[in-house]
Design an enzyme around this catalytic site. Sequence first.
Site, PDB file in Angstrom:
ATOM      1  N   GLN A 197       1.613  -6.200  -3.091  1.00 46.47           N
ATOM      2  CA  GLN A 197       2.253  -6.140  -2.054  1.00 46.47           C
ATOM      3  C   GLN A 197       3.588  -5.995  -2.170  1.00 46.47           C
ATOM      4  O   GLN A 197       3.815  -5.447  -2.985  1.00 46.47           O
ATOM      5  CB  GLN A 197       2.310  -7.957  -1.573  1.00 46.47           C
ATOM      6  CG  GLN A 197       0.525  -8.404  -1.415  1.00 46.47           C
ATOM      7  CD  GLN A 197       0.043  -9.202  -2.828  1.00 46.47           C
ATOM      8  OE1 GLN A 197       1.032  -9.894  -3.542  1.00 46.47           O
ATOM      9  NE2 GLN A 197      -0.983  -8.973  -2.604  1.00 46.47           N
TER      10      GLN A 197
ATOM     11  N   GLY B  52      -4.969  -4.686  -3.682  1.00 40.27           N
ATOM     12  CA  GLY B  52      -5.248  -3.292  -3.571  1.00 40.27           C
ATOM     13  C   GLY B  52      -4.795  -2.619  -4.338  1.00 40.27           C
ATOM     14  O   GLY B  52      -3.999  -1.588  -3.117  1.00 40.27           O
ATOM     15  N   HIS B  53      -5.180  -1.635  -5.445  1.00 39.63           N
ATOM     16  CA  HIS B  53      -4.320  -0.224  -5.782  1.00 39.63           C
ATOM     17  C   HIS B  53      -5.595   0.485  -6.078  1.00 39.63           C
ATOM     18  O   HIS B  53      -6.407   0.128  -7.172  1.00 39.63           O
ATOM     19  CB  HIS B  53      -3.614  -0.800  -7.092  1.00 39.63           C
ATOM     20  CG  HIS B  53      -3.035  -1.941  -7.042  1.00 39.63           C
ATOM     21  ND1 HIS B  53      -1.106  -2.018  -6.331  1.00 39.63           N
ATOM     22  CD2 HIS B  53      -2.851  -3.215  -7.846  1.00 39.63           C
ATOM     23  CE1 HIS B  53      -0.820  -3.427  -6.502  1.00 39.63           C
ATOM     24  NE2 HIS B  53      -1.497  -3.920  -7.144  1.00 39.63           N
TER      25      HIS B  53
ATOM     26  N   LYS C 200       1.852   1.816  -5.541  1.00 34.12           N
ATOM     27  CA  LYS C 200       2.350   1.162  -6.920  1.00 34.12           C
ATOM     28  C   LYS C 200       1.451   1.852  -7.815  1.00 34.12           C
ATOM     29  O   LYS C 200       1.676   1.782  -8.913  1.00 34.12           O
ATOM     30  CB  LYS C 200       2.887  -0.041  -5.990  1.00 34.12           C
ATOM     31  CG  LYS C 200       3.312  -1.166  -5.439  1.00 34.12           C
ATOM     32  CD  LYS C 200       3.830  -2.589  -4.914  1.00 34.12           C
ATOM     33  CE  LYS C 200       2.277  -2.923  -4.652  1.00 34.12           C
ATOM     34  NZ  LYS C 200       2.244  -2.321  -2.728  1.00 34.12           N
TER      35      LYS C 200
ATOM     36  N   ASP D 114       0.914  -0.999  -0.128  1.00 41.44           N
ATOM     37  CA  ASP D 114       0.278  -0.280   0.339  1.00 41.44           C
ATOM     38  C   ASP D 114       0.887   1.221  -0.225  1.00 41.44           C
ATOM     39  O   ASP D 114       0.504   2.551   0.056  1.00 41.44           O
ATOM     40  CB  ASP D 114      -1.004   0.121   0.947  1.00 41.44           C
ATOM     41  CG  ASP D 114      -1.652  -1.642   1.353  1.00 41.44           C
ATOM     42  OD1 ASP D 114      -2.300  -1.947  -0.118  1.00 41.44           O
ATOM     43  OD2 ASP D 114      -2.138  -1.549   2.423  1.00 41.44           O
TER      44      ASP D 114
HETATM   45  P1  2SA Z   1      -2.675 -12.911   2.033  1.00 37.98           P
HETATM   46  O1  2SA Z   1      -4.205 -12.598   1.678  1.00 37.98           O
HETATM   47  O2  2SA Z   1      -2.997 -14.497   1.844  1.00 37.98           O
HETATM   48  O3  2SA Z   1      -1.464 -12.391   0.841  1.00 37.98           O
HETATM   49  O4  2SA Z   1      -2.426 -12.581   3.416  1.00 37.98           O
HETATM   50  C1  2SA Z   1      -1.326 -12.514   3.818  1.00 37.98           C
HETATM   51  C2  2SA Z   1      -0.575 -11.685   4.632  1.00 37.98           C
HETATM   52  O5  2SA Z   1      -0.531 -10.823   4.218  1.00 37.98           O
HETATM   53  C3  2SA Z   1      -0.948  -8.779   3.512  1.00 37.98           C
HETATM   54  N1  2SA Z   1      -1.396  -8.621   2.427  1.00 37.98           N
HETATM   55  C4  2SA Z   1      -1.758  -7.022   2.111  1.00 37.98           C
HETATM   56  N2  2SA Z   1      -0.590  -6.451   2.804  1.00 37.98           N
HETATM   57  C5  2SA Z   1      -1.318  -5.248   2.351  1.00 37.98           C
HETATM   58  N3  2SA Z   1      -1.920  -4.533   1.232  1.00 37.98           N
HETATM   59  C6  2SA Z   1      -2.633  -5.769   0.767  1.00 37.98           C
HETATM   60  N4  2SA Z   1      -3.734  -5.461  -0.448  1.00 37.98           N
HETATM   61  C7  2SA Z   1      -4.970  -4.663  -0.213  1.00 37.98           C
HETATM   62  C8  2SA Z   1      -4.876  -3.366   0.031  1.00 37.98           C
HETATM   63  C9  2SA Z   1      -5.421  -5.285   1.300  1.00 37.98           C
HETATM   64  C10 2SA Z   1      -6.235  -4.640   1.886  1.00 37.98           C
HETATM   65  O6  2SA Z   1      -3.597  -2.938  -1.129  1.00 37.98           O
HETATM   66  O7  2SA Z   1      -5.444  -2.674   0.997  1.00 37.98           O
HETATM   67  O8  2SA Z   1      -7.288  -5.228   1.276  1.00 37.98           O
HETATM   68  O9  2SA Z   1      -6.832  -5.552   3.155  1.00 37.98           O
HETATM   69  C11 2SA Z   1      -2.223  -6.892   0.878  1.00 37.98           C
HETATM   70  N5  2SA Z   1      -2.699  -8.807   0.721  1.00 37.98           N
HETATM   71  C12 2SA Z   1      -2.164  -8.865   1.503  1.00 37.98           C
HETATM   72  C13 2SA Z   1      -2.135  -9.611   4.544  1.00 37.98           C
HETATM   73  O10 2SA Z   1      -2.995  -8.604   5.113  1.00 37.98           O
HETATM   74  C14 2SA Z   1      -1.216 -10.439   5.182  1.00 37.98           C
HETATM   75  O11 2SA Z   1      -0.566 -10.050   5.906  1.00 37.98           O
HETATM   76  P1  GDP Z   2      -0.997   0.076  -3.470  1.00 36.62           P
HETATM   77  O1  GDP Z   2      -1.316  -1.430  -3.270  1.00 36.62           O
HETATM   78  O2  GDP Z   2       0.543   0.176  -3.376  1.00 36.62           O
HETATM   79  O3  GDP Z   2      -1.092   0.593  -5.072  1.00 36.62           O
HETATM   80  O4  GDP Z   2      -1.631   1.614  -2.601  1.00 36.62           O
HETATM   81  P2  GDP Z   2      -2.780   1.401  -2.266  1.00 36.62           P
HETATM   82  O5  GDP Z   2      -3.472   1.957  -3.588  1.00 36.62           O
HETATM   83  O6  GDP Z   2      -3.025   0.688  -1.537  1.00 36.62           O
HETATM   84  O7  GDP Z   2      -2.443   2.572  -0.922  1.00 36.62           O
HETATM   85  C1  GDP Z   2      -2.536   3.710  -1.135  1.00 36.62           C
HETATM   86  C2  GDP Z   2      -2.744   5.081  -1.329  1.00 36.62           C
HETATM   87  O8  GDP Z   2      -2.112   6.241  -1.127  1.00 36.62           O
HETATM   88  C3  GDP Z   2      -4.254   5.409  -2.655  1.00 36.62           C
HETATM   89  O9  GDP Z   2      -5.397   5.743  -2.013  1.00 36.62           O
HETATM   90  C4  GDP Z   2      -2.977   6.070  -3.279  1.00 36.62           C
HETATM   91  O10 GDP Z   2      -4.397   7.124  -3.972  1.00 36.62           O
HETATM   92  C5  GDP Z   2      -3.338   7.316  -2.056  1.00 36.62           C
HETATM   93  N1  GDP Z   2      -1.843   8.060  -2.357  1.00 36.62           N
HETATM   94  C6  GDP Z   2      -0.682   7.203  -3.871  1.00 36.62           C
HETATM   95  N2  GDP Z   2       0.515   8.220  -4.458  1.00 36.62           N
HETATM   96  C7  GDP Z   2      -0.099   9.068  -2.974  1.00 36.62           C
HETATM   97  C8  GDP Z   2       0.499  10.513  -2.277  1.00 36.62           C
HETATM   98  O11 GDP Z   2       1.485  10.468  -2.497  1.00 36.62           O
HETATM   99  N3  GDP Z   2      -0.370  11.274  -1.369  1.00 36.62           N
HETATM  100  C9  GDP Z   2      -1.486  10.752  -0.934  1.00 36.62           C
HETATM  101  N4  GDP Z   2      -1.917  11.678   0.195  1.00 36.62           N
HETATM  102  N5  GDP Z   2      -1.906   9.905  -1.376  1.00 36.62           N
HETATM  103  C10 GDP Z   2      -1.350   8.771  -2.158  1.00 36.62           C
HETATM  104 MG    MG Z   3      -2.896  -2.056  -1.819  1.00 35.91          MG
END
Ligand code: 2SA
Ligand code: GDP
Ligand code: MG
Length: 424
Positions: free
Chosen positions: A223, A40-41, A16, A13
């Site tokens: 991730q 989740g992007h 990316k 998060d």
């Molecule tokens: P999994 O489901 O087997 O891949 O989970 C194993 C661990 O990897 C972590 N994990 C993540 N951590 C951050 N962001 C992720 N994607 C989503 C996002 C997460 C969400 O972008 O927000 O919505 O909850 C992601 N995917 C996997 C997970 O938390 C476990 O620790």
């Molecule tokens: P990813 O999983 O690495 O693609 O990241 P996520 O989309 O899950 O989370 C990143 C969050 O940060 C998203 O809601 C983006 O819109 C937001 N974001 C990305 N770059 C910036 C930044 O430079 N400033 C702020 N305030 N938000 C950002």
């Molecule tokens: Mg994410």
Amino acid sequence: MPGIAIVGAQWGDEGKGKATDLLGSRIDYVVKFNGGNNAGHTVVVGNEKYALHLLPSGILTEGVTPVIGNGVVVDLEVLFHELEALSARGVDVSKLRVSANAHVITHYHRTLDKVTERFLGKRQIGTTGRGIGPAYADKINRVGIRIQDLYDENILRQKVEGALDVKNHMLVKIYNRRAIAADEIVDDLLAYAERLRPMVADTALELHRALDDDKIVLFEGGQATMLDVDHGTYPFVTSSNATSGGAATGSGVAPNRIDRVIAIVKAYTTRVGAGPFPTELFDEWGEYLRKTGFEYGTTTGRQRRVGWYDAPVARYAARINGVTDFVLTKLDVLDGLDTIPVCVAYDVDGVRFDEMPVNQSDFHHAKPIYEEFPGWNQDITGCRSFDELPKNAQDYVLALEKMSGSRISAIGVGPGRDAIVVRH
Ligand code: 2SA
Ligand code: GDP
Ligand code: MG
């Protein structure tokens, strides 16, 4: 011509999706090489906000060919749901290519993910519950179902029966659940086969030819480094290689064709799910960063754990991935702070560690050693060049660059597509 990999430097998060989208106008192919719909992007384009889970974020850029590589685990229901939702919003999804060697996530993988987590109790990983771990386990156990298996019903049936053998025993005897019928799974998978057929390809060969033709190929990591199954905080990791090496194995493109590795790193740190996190904050500053940075999971809506920037983690990511450039995101979230602590090393039971300890217990005990930097107390969301940033913000970036093992080429100053300061 170049292959470029984008990976997360921390626990995910980092933004990316935004970085991929930013490079989008210059690239021809975007390849997802690991993970599945656990990703989740969030990408903000103008007034539109897109949340992508399984599809590579490059799908939002016109002219780009999105590719789901062999290293991905594909939930077909989610795939078609995402494609339909994007189509309805006017995004052209017709170019998507899906590797014939990618594995599918089925109903039993999702069930096993959830029951295993419940069974683990206190030792839970905090997975996204999307069936990711069980699908990769089947791949490694050689009882996985690949996309190409959907095109021979006999083989598909045999493979599903083989995959269910041990699982049904476990589900009934250990988890007290009903057995899953192979027919149910086969029918479910076959229902998607014809719609999927035009997208299925030898993506490794297509990418190889594209690079031969001087096309630009971007490998988009899901991730992040610290969630990588080999290099992350095992067992609190995801089940795939999220580091740059995964770009090669997960796509079939050789490592020597990847010329640049861009790691996305947040100006502070977040983590979802269980596992060690030395700089985690439990006080009002944690709440402040969570609220200001809107740190809630894109896939599950879970509240993210938050903490200060961890330089040993960034240096580790630089080494493991061969990072050529960092993109530092969310600098704007620090706008209202008077002082900003940065972890420069760890104290592990009285011993100083300048680098990530290899021993898991040491990392669990690691206490951050902080250096404090003055804040800038100024809104930087309108800045578009490094010189426009307040002096203290510039100094913070330069200090992180010095500590983190590679140059910082761009800085995110807001969620919008254009909210970025490019340095190199
Ligand atoms: P999994 O489901 O087997 O891949 O989970 C194993 C661990 O990897 C972590 N994990 C993540 N951590 C951050 N962001 C992720 N994607 C989503 C996002 C997460 C969400 O972008 O927000 O919505 O909850 C992601 N995917 C996997 C997970 O938390 C476990 O620790
Ligand atoms: P990813 O999983 O690495 O693609 O990241 P996520 O989309 O899950 O989370 C990143 C969050 O940060 C998203 O809601 C983006 O819109 C937001 N974001 C990305 N770059 C910036 C930044 O430079 N400033 C702020 N305030 N938000 C950002
Ligand atoms: Mg994410």
